[in-house]
Design a protein around this motif. Structure first.
Motif, PDB file in Angstrom:
ATOM      1  N   ALA A  92       0.790  -1.076   0.035  1.00  0.00           N
ATOM      2  CA  ALA A  92       0.168  -0.057   0.043  1.00  0.00           C
ATOM      3  C   ALA A  92       0.891   1.357   0.128  1.00  0.00           C
ATOM      4  CB  ALA A  92      -0.980  -0.013   1.169  1.00  0.00           C
ATOM      5  N   ILE A  93       2.038   1.288   0.843  1.00  0.00           N
ATOM      6  CA  ILE A  93       3.000   2.463   0.809  1.00  0.00           C
ATOM      7  C   ILE A  93       3.597   2.709  -0.510  1.00  0.00           C
ATOM      8  CG2 ILE A  93       4.767   3.418   1.994  1.00  0.00           C
ATOM      9  CD1 ILE A  93       3.805   2.158   4.684  1.00  0.00           C
ATOM     10  N   LEU A  94       3.965   1.343  -1.142  1.00  0.00           N
ATOM     11  CA  LEU A  94       4.598   1.522  -2.246  1.00  0.00           C
ATOM     12  C   LEU A  94       3.715   2.241  -3.355  1.00  0.00           C
ATOM     13  CD1 LEU A  94       7.005   1.007  -4.071  1.00  0.00           C
ATOM     14  CD2 LEU A  94       6.374  -1.379  -4.658  1.00  0.00           C
ATOM     15  N   MET A  95       2.547   1.689  -3.375  1.00  0.00           N
ATOM     16  CA  MET A  95       1.305   2.381  -4.236  1.00  0.00           C
ATOM     17  C   MET A  95       1.128   3.641  -4.193  1.00  0.00           C
ATOM     18  SD  MET A  95      -0.807   1.927  -6.656  1.00  0.00           S
ATOM     19  CE  MET A  95      -1.280   0.303  -7.061  1.00  0.00           C
ATOM     20  N   VAL A  96       1.208   4.265  -2.797  1.00  0.00           N
ATOM     21  CA  VAL A  96       1.110   5.690  -2.530  1.00  0.00           C
ATOM     22  C   VAL A  96       2.426   6.400  -3.008  1.00  0.00           C
ATOM     23  CG1 VAL A  96       1.306   7.350  -0.622  1.00  0.00           C
ATOM     24  CG2 VAL A  96      -0.198   5.567  -0.633  1.00  0.00           C
ATOM     25  N   ALA A  97       3.650   5.786  -2.901  1.00  0.00           N
ATOM     26  CA  ALA A  97       4.870   6.318  -3.480  1.00  0.00           C
ATOM     27  C   ALA A  97       4.769   6.417  -4.811  1.00  0.00           C
ATOM     28  CB  ALA A  97       5.983   5.389  -2.954  1.00  0.00           C
ATOM     29  N   ARG A  98       4.150   5.407  -5.551  1.00  0.00           N
ATOM     30  CA  ARG A  98       4.214   5.403  -6.891  1.00  0.00           C
ATOM     31  C   ARG A  98       3.338   6.614  -7.588  1.00  0.00           C
ATOM     32  NH1 ARG A  98       7.111   3.458 -10.904  1.00  0.00           N
ATOM     33  NH2 ARG A  98       5.221   2.652 -12.176  1.00  0.00           N
ATOM     34  N   ILE A  99       2.175   6.869  -6.689  1.00  0.00           N
ATOM     35  CA  ILE A  99       1.132   7.875  -7.199  1.00  0.00           C
ATOM     36  C   ILE A  99       2.009   9.255  -6.961  1.00  0.00           C
ATOM     37  CG2 ILE A  99      -1.061   9.092  -6.647  1.00  0.00           C
ATOM     38  CD1 ILE A  99      -2.125   6.271  -5.944  1.00  0.00           C
ATOM     39  N   THR A 100       2.532   9.412  -5.806  1.00  0.00           N
ATOM     40  CA  THR A 100       3.289  10.525  -5.563  1.00  0.00           C
ATOM     41  C   THR A 100       4.322  11.055  -6.661  1.00  0.00           C
ATOM     42  OG1 THR A 100       3.143  10.211  -3.191  1.00  0.00           O
ATOM     43  CG2 THR A 100       4.737  11.897  -3.733  1.00  0.00           C
ATOM     44  N   THR A 101       5.181   9.938  -7.007  1.00  0.00           N
ATOM     45  CA  THR A 101       6.001  10.350  -8.215  1.00  0.00           C
ATOM     46  C   THR A 101       5.397  10.670  -9.590  1.00  0.00           C
ATOM     47  OG1 THR A 101       6.245   7.885  -8.613  1.00  0.00           O
ATOM     48  CG2 THR A 101       7.740   8.932  -7.001  1.00  0.00           C
ATOM     49  N   ALA A 102       4.046   9.780  -9.533  1.00  0.00           N
ATOM     50  CA  ALA A 102       3.306  10.214 -11.106  1.00  0.00           C
ATOM     51  C   ALA A 102       3.152  11.398 -11.093  1.00  0.00           C
ATOM     52  CB  ALA A 102       2.377   9.077 -11.041  1.00  0.00           C
ATOM     53  N   LEU A 103       2.354  12.280  -9.890  1.00  0.00           N
ATOM     54  CA  LEU A 103       1.754  13.344  -9.969  1.00  0.00           C
ATOM     55  C   LEU A 103       2.678  14.548 -10.193  1.00  0.00           C
ATOM     56  CD1 LEU A 103      -0.056  13.308  -6.349  1.00  0.00           C
ATOM     57  CD2 LEU A 103      -1.094  13.094  -8.732  1.00  0.00           C
ATOM     58  N   SER A 104       4.078  14.401 -10.316  1.00  0.00           N
ATOM     59  CA  SER A 104       4.867  15.292 -10.863  1.00  0.00           C
ATOM     60  C   SER A 104       5.214  15.095 -12.196  1.00  0.00           C
ATOM     61  CB  SER A 104       6.269  15.229  -9.856  1.00  0.00           C
ATOM     62  OG  SER A 104       6.821  13.876  -9.972  1.00  0.00           O
ATOM     63  N   VAL A 105       5.106  13.934 -12.818  1.00  0.00           N
ATOM     64  CA  VAL A 105       5.423  13.534 -14.205  1.00  0.00           C
ATOM     65  C   VAL A 105       4.785  14.413 -15.277  1.00  0.00           C
ATOM     66  CG1 VAL A 105       5.557  11.775 -16.041  1.00  0.00           C
ATOM     67  CG2 VAL A 105       6.538  11.163 -13.510  1.00  0.00           C
ATOM     68  N   GLY A 106       3.433  14.418 -15.180  1.00  0.00           N
ATOM     69  CA  GLY A 106       2.908  15.131 -16.111  1.00  0.00           C
ATOM     70  C   GLY A 106       3.024  16.613 -16.248  1.00  0.00           C
ATOM     71  N   ALA A 107       2.974  17.388 -15.089  1.00  0.00           N
ATOM     72  CA  ALA A 107       3.093  18.818 -14.992  1.00  0.00           C
ATOM     73  C   ALA A 107       4.633  18.934 -15.256  1.00  0.00           C
ATOM     74  CB  ALA A 107       3.005  18.921 -13.630  1.00  0.00           C
ATOM     75  N   PHE A 108       5.538  18.075 -15.072  1.00  0.00           N
ATOM     76  CA  PHE A 108       6.982  18.352 -15.356  1.00  0.00           C
ATOM     77  C   PHE A 108       7.073  18.337 -16.925  1.00  0.00           C
ATOM     78  CE2 PHE A 108      11.566  17.943 -16.010  1.00  0.00           C
ATOM     79  CZ  PHE A 108      12.120  18.700 -14.912  1.00  0.00           C
ATOM     80  N   PHE A 109       6.602  17.291 -17.366  1.00  0.00           N
ATOM     81  CA  PHE A 109       6.719  17.329 -19.013  1.00  0.00           C
ATOM     82  C   PHE A 109       6.083  18.399 -19.673  1.00  0.00           C
ATOM     83  CE2 PHE A 109       7.646  12.520 -19.095  1.00  0.00           C
ATOM     84  CZ  PHE A 109       8.154  12.517 -20.570  1.00  0.00           C
ATOM     85  N   GLY A 110       4.862  18.782 -19.122  1.00  0.00           N
ATOM     86  CA  GLY A 110       4.255  19.844 -19.896  1.00  0.00           C
ATOM     87  C   GLY A 110       4.819  21.231 -19.554  1.00  0.00           C
ATOM     88  N   ILE A 111       5.483  21.602 -18.536  1.00  0.00           N
ATOM     89  CA  ILE A 111       6.077  22.814 -18.179  1.00  0.00           C
ATOM     90  C   ILE A 111       7.595  22.691 -18.758  1.00  0.00           C
ATOM     91  CG2 ILE A 111       7.123  24.372 -16.215  1.00  0.00           C
ATOM     92  CD1 ILE A 111       4.730  23.320 -14.464  1.00  0.00           C
ATOM     93  N   GLY A 112       8.068  21.457 -18.650  1.00  0.00           N
ATOM     94  CA  GLY A 112       9.474  21.478 -19.164  1.00  0.00           C
ATOM     95  C   GLY A 112       9.605  21.624 -20.761  1.00  0.00           C
ATOM     96  N   ALA A 113       8.476  20.971 -21.559  1.00  0.00           N
ATOM     97  CA  ALA A 113       8.587  21.074 -22.933  1.00  0.00           C
ATOM     98  C   ALA A 113       8.146  22.760 -23.320  1.00  0.00           C
ATOM     99  CB  ALA A 113       7.296  20.372 -23.315  1.00  0.00           C
ATOM    100  N   VAL A 114       7.684  23.457 -22.660  1.00  0.00           N
ATOM    101  CA  VAL A 114       7.247  25.017 -22.759  1.00  0.00           C
ATOM    102  C   VAL A 114       8.827  25.799 -22.560  1.00  0.00           C
ATOM    103  CG1 VAL A 114       6.283  27.097 -22.393  1.00  0.00           C
ATOM    104  CG2 VAL A 114       4.877  24.884 -22.204  1.00  0.00           C
ATOM    105  N   VAL A 115       9.364  25.341 -21.426  1.00  0.00           N
ATOM    106  CA  VAL A 115      10.707  25.862 -21.273  1.00  0.00           C
ATOM    107  C   VAL A 115      11.713  25.630 -22.310  1.00  0.00           C
ATOM    108  CG1 VAL A 115      12.759  26.002 -19.500  1.00  0.00           C
ATOM    109  CG2 VAL A 115      10.082  25.939 -18.834  1.00  0.00           C
ATOM    110  N   ALA A 116      11.665  24.304 -22.801  1.00  0.00           N
ATOM    111  CA  ALA A 116      12.820  23.762 -23.616  1.00  0.00           C
ATOM    112  C   ALA A 116      12.394  24.535 -25.076  1.00  0.00           C
ATOM    113  CB  ALA A 116      12.581  22.342 -24.030  1.00  0.00           C
ATOM    114  N   VAL A 117      11.011  24.542 -25.467  1.00  0.00           N
ATOM    115  CA  VAL A 117      11.103  25.281 -26.764  1.00  0.00           C
ATOM    116  C   VAL A 117      11.412  26.743 -26.883  1.00  0.00           C
ATOM    117  CG1 VAL A 117       9.377  23.543 -27.489  1.00  0.00           C
ATOM    118  CG2 VAL A 117       8.656  25.617 -26.353  1.00  0.00           C
ATOM    119  N   ASN A 118      11.222  27.451 -25.304  1.00  0.00           N
ATOM    120  CA  ASN A 118      11.482  28.984 -25.452  1.00  0.00           C
ATOM    121  C   ASN A 118      12.909  28.860 -25.531  1.00  0.00           C
ATOM    122  OD1 ASN A 118       8.776  29.346 -25.267  1.00  0.00           O
ATOM    123  ND2 ASN A 118       8.772  29.477 -23.167  1.00  0.00           N
ATOM    124  N   LEU A 119      13.704  28.207 -24.911  1.00  0.00           N
ATOM    125  CA  LEU A 119      15.280  27.973 -24.808  1.00  0.00           C
ATOM    126  C   LEU A 119      15.749  27.793 -26.294  1.00  0.00           C
ATOM    127  CD1 LEU A 119      16.003  26.437 -21.265  1.00  0.00           C
ATOM    128  CD2 LEU A 119      16.018  28.793 -21.908  1.00  0.00           C
TER     129      LEU A 119
END
Length: 390
Positions: A92-119
């Motif tokens: 159960a705690i491993l599942m919580v950990a997986r969800i925690t890391t996953a929450l950052s992935v989509g936002a990082f991809f999205g924001i990172g893509a905008v930063v990358a193309v601007n640079l």
């Protein structure tokens, strides 16, 4: 290309390795926590669902901060989740950990893509996206097999710790090399959401989701396809998957080169090639030589479209690309979730391990149709000048 873009690629390598390496660790995790393989596999699908659902809200929440601060916060959240996973005493705690890391992935991809193309500048949008997705490619070539190897020899927790350390390196790199960007405290959230009201955005998202569903309908079952149909030994599967990874690297390079000047053509040709590869799968598997060749071609076709998929969405939402870019990552993960499910349905129905490839032909052509619709709608919205940029 600015070094900050490559730092973002390293960050994506960490995120991608965490997302996919769990597949190679399933037997170890099932044994550790005394659960079945299917239940252990929920750690994969749970991650994908969390990415799809969590990315857009986190991106919206970050709009009033600088992009650099948002990337730093997301990497810290990812590192916390990865560390929690390495220490998890229960499933159960491993599942919580997986969800925690996953929450950052989509936002990082999205924001990172905008930063990358601007640079990178206007003329190198596709190449910048290709560098970021290159991190995902290297995760498939190196990260996933290495995670499985480390897990088998030193325990699955060691794999988690290695990714956590690399995430810390990425964090230092973002702090040092990604320039700060001012973000107004009066950001119009509705303006960021406005592109989602356009039909072109939804057809672009459909292009992404359908293409990834096609990819994962086959890739999820590549091991039994190679052993049960092509006749390879289980020990031959990892080297063949490395070859697939090399194909994805070549595909990302090709896609990044053409996405800037020939966006729509890239998608039309790439998706057609993907459909052709899937159509040839049952025949190619009759020989080990052609089976190896088709797996390599699969990697090229599957990743040649990725820079164009992300660039397409950002062009539809030119004036507000951040949330739209993140929503597209959600579409990627929706496809990642639906593809294995669709493929599993055909296998369970008794049509054999080659049946997902036939289904994938239909999904790839459906994605190509969605790409054509997107191009037409985008031309209608932006006028003839935008249409000429295709």
């Amino acid at each position: 290309m600015p070094i900050a873009v490559y730092i973002l690629g390293l960050s994506i390598f960490c995120l991608g390795t965490t997302e996919f390496m769990i597949s190679g660790l399933l037997p170890l995790l099932a044994q550790e926590f005394a659960v079945s393989i299917p239940k252990a596999a929920l750690l994969v699908s749970g991650f994908a669902v969390a990415v799809a659902i969590g990315g857009p809200p986190l991106t919206l929440a970050s709009l009033r901060t600088s992009q650099k601060a948002a990337l730093i916060s997301l990497l810290i959240l990812f590192t916390i989740g990865q560390t929690l996973g390495a220490l998890a005493p229960t499933y159960a705690i491993l599942m919580v950990a997986r969800i925690t890391t996953a929450l950052s992935v989509g936002a990082f991809f999205g924001i990172g893509a905008v930063v990358a193309v601007n640079l990178a500048g206007t003329e190198k949008h596709g190449k910048a996206i290709a560098v970021m997705f290159g991190g995902l490619t290297v995760a498939n070539i190196v990260g996933v097999p290495l995670g499985a190897f480390v897990g088998q020899h030193w325990g699955w927790r060691a794999s988690f710790w290695i990714v956590a350390v690399l995430a810390c390196v990425s964090l230092v790199g973002v702090i040092a090399f990604v320039p700060g960007s001012a973000r107004s405290s009066t950001v119009d959230v509705m303006a960021e959401l406005r592109p989602l009201r356009r039909p072109a955005m939804w057809s672009a998202l459909a292009t992404t989701a359908l293409s990834q569903a096609a990819l994962f309908a086959v890739y999820s079952y590549i091991a039994p396809i190679l052993t049960s149909v092509a006749g390879f030994s289980p020990g031959a599967v990892p080297p063949i998957l490395v070859l697939f990874g090399l194909g994805t690297f070549a595909g990302s390079y090709i896609g990044g080169h053409f996405a800037d000047r020939h966006l729509s053509l890239n998608l039309y040709i790439g998706l057609t090639m993907l459909a052709v590869v899937f159509a040839l799968f049952p025949i190619a598997l009759l020989s080990k030589v052609t089976a190896i060749a088709i797996v390599f071609a699969f990697g090229i076709a599957a990743f040649a479209i990725n820079p164009a998929l992300q660039t397409q969405v950002m062009r539809v939402a030119t004036e507000a690309p951040t949330v739209a870019s993140t929503v597209n990552i959600s579409a990627f993960n929706i496809g990642n979730t639906l593809g294995p499910w669709f493929g599993g349905i055909t296998i369970s129905a008794g049509y054999g391990y080659t049946s997902p490839a036939i289904l994938a032909v239909v999904l790839a052509f459906a994605s190509a149709i969605a790409a054509v619709v997107t191009a037409k709608l985008r031309q209608a919205h932006h006028g003839s000048n935008t249409g000429m940029s295709n």
